[in-house]
Scaffold this motif. Sequence first.
Motif, short mmCIF file in Angstrom:
data_model
loop_
_atom_site.label_atom_id
_atom_site.label_comp_id
_atom_site.label_asym_id
_atom_site.label_seq_id
_atom_site.Cartn_x
_atom_site.Cartn_y
_atom_site.Cartn_z
N PHE A 69 -21.64 -47.40 72.96
CA PHE A 69 -22.32 -46.74 74.06
C PHE A 69 -21.33 -46.55 75.21
O PHE A 69 -20.63 -47.49 75.59
N HIS A 83 -19.03 -49.75 75.76
CA HIS A 83 -19.71 -50.87 75.11
C HIS A 83 -19.65 -50.74 73.59
O HIS A 83 -19.83 -49.65 73.06
N VAL A 85 -22.13 -52.45 70.97
CA VAL A 85 -23.38 -53.20 71.03
C VAL A 85 -23.56 -53.96 69.72
O VAL A 85 -23.46 -53.38 68.64
N SER A 117 -27.84 -48.23 82.40
CA SER A 117 -27.15 -48.41 81.11
C SER A 117 -27.99 -49.25 80.17
O SER A 117 -28.07 -48.96 78.97
N ILE A 121 -29.16 -48.17 76.48
CA ILE A 121 -28.79 -48.98 75.32
C ILE A 121 -30.04 -49.40 74.55
O ILE A 121 -30.08 -49.35 73.32
#
Length: 142
Positions: A69, A83, A85, A117, A121
Amino acid sequence: MFDFLIHRRRGTAIVETKKGILITAGKRKVFLIPGGGASRRESRMQAAIRELKEETGLEPYFAMALFRFEGPTHSFKHIKDLHTVYYIKAKGEAQAKQEIQYIDFYTSEKDILLSESTKKILEQYYEYKKKNKKLFQELEKF
């Protein structure tokens, strides 16, 4: 003035429990998914696991990369968070540690102030989970 952008490598930990998805907040009460920046000598997965332990005291025993992300650019800092995840299973009872002052569990029914964010996410996570139902049925057995 310099025109540059710093990409910050982050590991983000989704810990889904019967209560919901673990989220944490500092004194401003804006909730985030646990995680943090990876140092030069650690992977994003190591960063996610380390931050989860440091922030909540949980002991991860399983981690799996889900997706990447790209967060928004923090214009005043010229930083963009990148990111990875992870879906993480962990033992123990989450407790607020270090800079974390609040622990909660996100469900769509709760009215909780989430960072932008974190909202994105979570949306991506639920889409991923919907597309991979069999995988998550197997993960429930852990």
